[in-house]
Design a protein around this motif. Structure first.
Motif, mmCIF file in Angstrom:
data_model
loop_
_atom_site.group_PDB
_atom_site.id
_atom_site.type_symbol
_atom_site.label_atom_id
_atom_site.label_comp_id
_atom_site.label_asym_id
_atom_site.label_seq_id
_atom_site.Cartn_x
_atom_site.Cartn_y
_atom_site.Cartn_z
ATOM 1 N N LEU A 108 0.837 -1.208 0.000
ATOM 2 C CA LEU A 108 0.000 0.000 0.000
ATOM 3 C C LEU A 108 0.868 1.252 0.000
ATOM 4 O O LEU A 108 0.495 2.287 -0.543
ATOM 5 N N GLY A 109 2.017 1.132 0.638
ATOM 6 C CA GLY A 109 2.953 2.257 0.689
ATOM 7 C C GLY A 109 4.322 1.726 1.036
ATOM 8 O O GLY A 109 4.447 0.798 1.840
ATOM 9 N N CYS A 110 5.348 2.282 0.422
ATOM 10 C CA CYS A 110 6.700 1.773 0.695
ATOM 11 C C CYS A 110 7.748 2.872 0.641
ATOM 12 O O CYS A 110 8.904 2.617 0.312
ATOM 13 N N TYR A 111 7.318 4.084 0.971
ATOM 14 C CA TYR A 111 8.280 5.192 0.987
ATOM 15 C C TYR A 111 8.451 5.703 2.420
ATOM 16 O O TYR A 111 7.524 5.652 3.230
ATOM 17 N N ALA A 112 9.657 6.178 2.691
ATOM 18 C CA ALA A 112 9.992 6.635 4.037
ATOM 19 C C ALA A 112 9.446 8.039 4.276
ATOM 20 O O ALA A 112 9.107 8.753 3.349
ATOM 21 N N LEU A 161 14.096 -11.392 -2.014
ATOM 22 C CA LEU A 161 14.177 -10.178 -1.193
ATOM 23 C C LEU A 161 13.333 -9.079 -1.842
ATOM 24 O O LEU A 161 13.506 -8.774 -3.024
ATOM 25 N N VAL A 162 12.443 -8.510 -1.048
ATOM 26 C CA VAL A 162 11.662 -7.364 -1.508
ATOM 27 C C VAL A 162 12.240 -6.114 -0.851
ATOM 28 O O VAL A 162 12.349 -6.049 0.376
ATOM 29 N N LEU A 163 12.596 -5.138 -1.665
ATOM 30 C CA LEU A 163 13.135 -3.882 -1.119
ATOM 31 C C LEU A 163 12.024 -2.852 -0.956
ATOM 32 O O LEU A 163 11.027 -2.879 -1.673
ATOM 33 N N GLY A 164 12.232 -1.905 -0.036
ATOM 34 C CA GLY A 164 11.246 -0.839 0.177
ATOM 35 C C GLY A 164 11.689 0.121 1.251
ATOM 36 O O GLY A 164 12.822 0.049 1.737
ATOM 37 N N HIS A 165 10.758 1.022 1.644
ATOM 38 C CA HIS A 165 11.052 2.111 2.580
ATOM 39 C C HIS A 165 12.135 3.027 2.013
ATOM 40 O O HIS A 165 13.059 3.444 2.686
ATOM 41 N N TYR A 166 11.946 3.355 0.736
ATOM 42 C CA TYR A 166 12.909 4.208 0.038
ATOM 43 C C TYR A 166 12.841 5.646 0.552
ATOM 44 O O TYR A 166 11.755 6.196 0.714
ATOM 45 N N SER A 167 13.980 6.229 0.754
ATOM 46 C CA SER A 167 14.016 7.660 1.055
ATOM 47 C C SER A 167 13.439 8.430 -0.119
ATOM 48 O O SER A 167 13.662 8.076 -1.282
ATOM 49 N N THR A 168 12.706 9.495 0.204
ATOM 50 C CA THR A 168 12.068 10.268 -0.867
ATOM 51 C C THR A 168 13.066 11.174 -1.589
ATOM 52 O O THR A 168 12.687 11.914 -2.494
ATOM 53 N N ARG A 169 14.352 11.076 -1.222
ATOM 54 C CA ARG A 169 15.351 11.907 -1.921
ATOM 55 C C ARG A 169 15.652 11.398 -3.326
ATOM 56 O O ARG A 169 16.212 12.116 -4.133
ATOM 57 N N TYR A 170 15.331 10.117 -3.589
ATOM 58 C CA TYR A 170 15.702 9.537 -4.880
ATOM 59 C C TYR A 170 14.557 9.682 -5.873
ATOM 60 O O TYR A 170 13.405 9.423 -5.534
ATOM 61 N N THR A 171 14.904 10.072 -7.093
ATOM 62 C CA THR A 171 13.854 10.268 -8.093
ATOM 63 C C THR A 171 13.491 8.952 -8.781
ATOM 64 O O THR A 171 12.409 8.812 -9.324
ATOM 65 N N SER A 172 14.388 7.976 -8.736
ATOM 66 C CA SER A 172 14.090 6.666 -9.329
ATOM 67 C C SER A 172 14.526 5.585 -8.350
ATOM 68 O O SER A 172 15.501 5.753 -7.607
ATOM 69 N N ILE A 173 13.811 4.452 -8.344
ATOM 70 C CA ILE A 173 14.176 3.384 -7.418
ATOM 71 C C ILE A 173 14.963 2.273 -8.108
ATOM 72 O O ILE A 173 15.357 1.298 -7.474
ATOM 73 N N ASP A 174 15.226 2.418 -9.386
ATOM 74 C CA ASP A 174 15.923 1.361 -10.134
ATOM 75 C C ASP A 174 17.298 1.014 -9.562
ATOM 76 O O ASP A 174 17.700 -0.160 -9.543
ATOM 77 N N LEU A 188 11.417 -5.133 -6.393
ATOM 78 C CA LEU A 188 11.251 -3.752 -5.934
ATOM 79 C C LEU A 188 9.791 -3.522 -5.573
ATOM 80 O O LEU A 188 8.917 -3.621 -6.436
ATOM 81 N N SER A 189 9.533 -3.203 -4.318
ATOM 82 C CA SER A 189 8.150 -2.867 -3.988
ATOM 83 C C SER A 189 7.842 -1.476 -4.523
ATOM 84 O O SER A 189 8.734 -0.654 -4.722
ATOM 85 N N ASP A 190 6.574 -1.247 -4.800
ATOM 86 C CA ASP A 190 6.110 0.093 -5.140
ATOM 87 C C ASP A 190 4.627 0.163 -4.773
ATOM 88 O O ASP A 190 3.943 -0.865 -4.729
ATOM 89 N N ASP A 191 4.145 1.359 -4.508
ATOM 90 C CA ASP A 191 2.776 1.506 -4.026
ATOM 91 C C ASP A 191 1.785 0.936 -5.033
ATOM 92 O O ASP A 191 1.833 1.270 -6.221
ATOM 93 N N GLY A 192 0.907 0.077 -4.548
ATOM 94 C CA GLY A 192 -0.128 -0.485 -5.410
ATOM 95 C C GLY A 192 0.269 -1.781 -6.099
ATOM 96 O O GLY A 192 -0.540 -2.365 -6.819
ATOM 97 N N VAL A 193 1.501 -2.239 -5.856
ATOM 98 C CA VAL A 193 1.964 -3.478 -6.498
ATOM 99 C C VAL A 193 1.566 -4.693 -5.644
ATOM 100 O O VAL A 193 1.652 -4.644 -4.411
ATOM 101 N N THR A 194 1.124 -5.760 -6.288
ATOM 102 C CA THR A 194 0.874 -7.023 -5.585
ATOM 103 C C THR A 194 1.820 -8.097 -6.103
ATOM 104 O O THR A 194 1.932 -8.297 -7.310
ATOM 105 N N PHE A 195 2.517 -8.742 -5.180
ATOM 106 C CA PHE A 195 3.384 -9.872 -5.532
ATOM 107 C C PHE A 195 2.678 -11.171 -5.173
ATOM 108 O O PHE A 195 2.111 -11.284 -4.084
ATOM 109 N N GLU A 196 2.753 -12.134 -6.067
ATOM 110 C CA GLU A 196 2.234 -13.463 -5.725
ATOM 111 C C GLU A 196 3.407 -14.408 -5.560
ATOM 112 O O GLU A 196 4.306 -14.455 -6.392
#
Lengths: 301, 301
Positions: free
Chosen positions: B6-10, B264-277, B292-300
């Motif tokens: 639902l959300g993965c940003y710091a 491994l799922v990454l997340g809680h990215y600092s909002t200083r970065y313009t891209s998470i790649d 890479l997690s991102d808001d609204g993504v579902t992993f199965e």
């Protein structure tokens, strides 16, 4: 004077609607009124500068009016705010905020002040050289205030032709704008009226949410330019309005009429309605000058 | 097992990014993990049924992980929830919620329970017939837990051909699925291995946010299927990561490798970065299976 509606729907935040929050800009002062969940995102979307917000007024402690406050206070700190911030709200708001800041070990580095309200009489809670803010005691399920924002009278406008005719030196202009008469070198006293024009009339804005229909507020808001009065329900839900201590659109219009307001802004719509057009229609059966608030709308007055 | 981010940003909610919250569906149970401001709107946007949420796990009392909790609890009440709700979180969460419900005079009509955590050892905090949840003690600026969700072993799969061959009556099937051997009428004992297949291996999910790089958690999460580990920063901010008690993407990958995680799922990215790649790129220099997690993504899984 302009008013930006960040959120104007009752109860719960939803995908496309937000709980109560608005930004009032009056006489070059900016005030945030109520702060439902998501207000900080709405501020961003509406491009309101966070640093311009120094005073936040909270009407009451129902969630749809203040659950966004703790997040905004925290965000201000993360963004290295320096300016002091003052929160005006019911007794208890300080304890709620302080407890959360204490448990997260993140007391703000800026000065955070609280003015806690408990009076049931209208009182002045803010005053500077431009604006006075008074409470409007409302009747709701818990202790609630509306807020009346009055511009202070502006300085008079210089009648340039007149001051030149009397050969008055520029060093006296500020005195003249402040309303003083002038004594010329030959002893004649020139009345201020001859040297100035009337300034624009001071404007006023009254925020009344949440409240049951209550004529007692009319004296406090008499002749207000713009009245925001909650209209949670349509006429068909009048009984429910009274039971939940909210108002209908028609009741809001009655208050506007009794108060001799120039304009009435409706809002705090129950999320049960799919369209808000009927609110305007029903209110206009009582009072002509109706504006419908909606999230993201800015009114200029 | 599936995981909806639902959300993965710091730090602060922004127009297009949300603070931490995720929904884990595991073995037909649904758990909400963390609840930053705006979570209830994210739940709506992602079409998660409010009534399916009966257990909420809060890692720590920083705002970006729990400021949406009070709003969600209130909304559940406004929507006339009946099911009990249990909140698992650090000591203090109960006081914060209760204070606000008291001052707004709106104690929920449904049963609201709190399981307050204070141990620095991993402990079981939830168990039913399908899932066990344990804490993962993390090291952050305030008391923080991750959570390890383990499916309980599923029943064995019936080998239909075999049970028919031995002419075993259907009333014994459940015993066989439970792992029992069977004694036939002629006295022969048929080993369960001949009558069943292995069930799918139980799955596991570990949520670790927020935390500084800490190898002590490896023992708790050893061989986990899916590890969500915070990666607030990139390698260039490693010093800042340690100072603020967060991790880099590479450090998250090191933990995944040491723990022998499958993914491994990454997340809680600092909002200083313009891209998470870059998070993925840096982490993959240590550990291959990165999501890479991102808001609204579902992993199965």
């Amino acid at each position: 004077m302009n008013l930006t509606i960040l959120g104007c729907y009752a109860a719960t935040p939803r995908t496309f609607t937000n709980p109560t929050s608005q930004v009032l800009e009056i006489n070059n002062r900016l005030f945030l009124i109520d702060c439902g969940e998501g207000t900080q995102v709405q501020l961003r979307k509406n491009k309101v500068k966070f640093s311009a917000i120094n005073h936040i007024f909270i009407s009451h402690l129902h969630g749809d009016h203040f659950y966004g406050l703790i997040g905004l206070i925290s965000t201000f700190n993360l963004l290295n705010r320096n300016n002091p911030l003052t929160v005006y709200g019911p007794v208890g708001v300080k304890e709620i905020i302080k407890l959360q800041l204490k448990l997260s070990n993140s007391w703000p580095q800026y000065e955070l002040n609280f003015v806690e309200l408990s009076s049931n009489q209208s009182e002045i809670i803010f005053e500077d050289d431009r604006v006075i803010v008074k409470t409007i005691p409302l009747k709701h399920r818990i202790y609630t205030n509306g807020f009346l924002f009055n511009e202070k009278p502006k300085e008079r406008k210089l009648n340039v032709a007149a001051v030149q005719e009397y050969e008055i030196e520029t060093c006296y202009y500020q005195n003249i704008k402040n309303g003083r008469d002038i004594t010329l070198d030959d002893g004649r006293i020139i009345s201020n009226e001859l040297l100035t024009f009337d300034p624009p009339a001071p404007k006023s804005y009254a925020f009344c949410s949440d409240t049951v229909y209550n004529e007692e507020i009319v004296n406090v808001i008499k002749n207000v330019d713009v009245l925001y009065h909650e209209s949670t329900f349509l006429d068909s839900e009048e009984v429910l309005a009274e039971k939940t201590m909210h108002s209908t659109a028609k009741q809001a219009a009655k208050i506007a009429k009794l108060a001799n307001a120039k304009q009435l802004v409706l809002g705090h719509y129950s999320t049960r309605y799919t369209s808000i057009d009927l609110f305007k229609e029903e209110a206009q059966s009582v009072f002509e000058e109706i504006l419908l608030s909606d999230d993201g709308v800015t009114f200029e007055f």
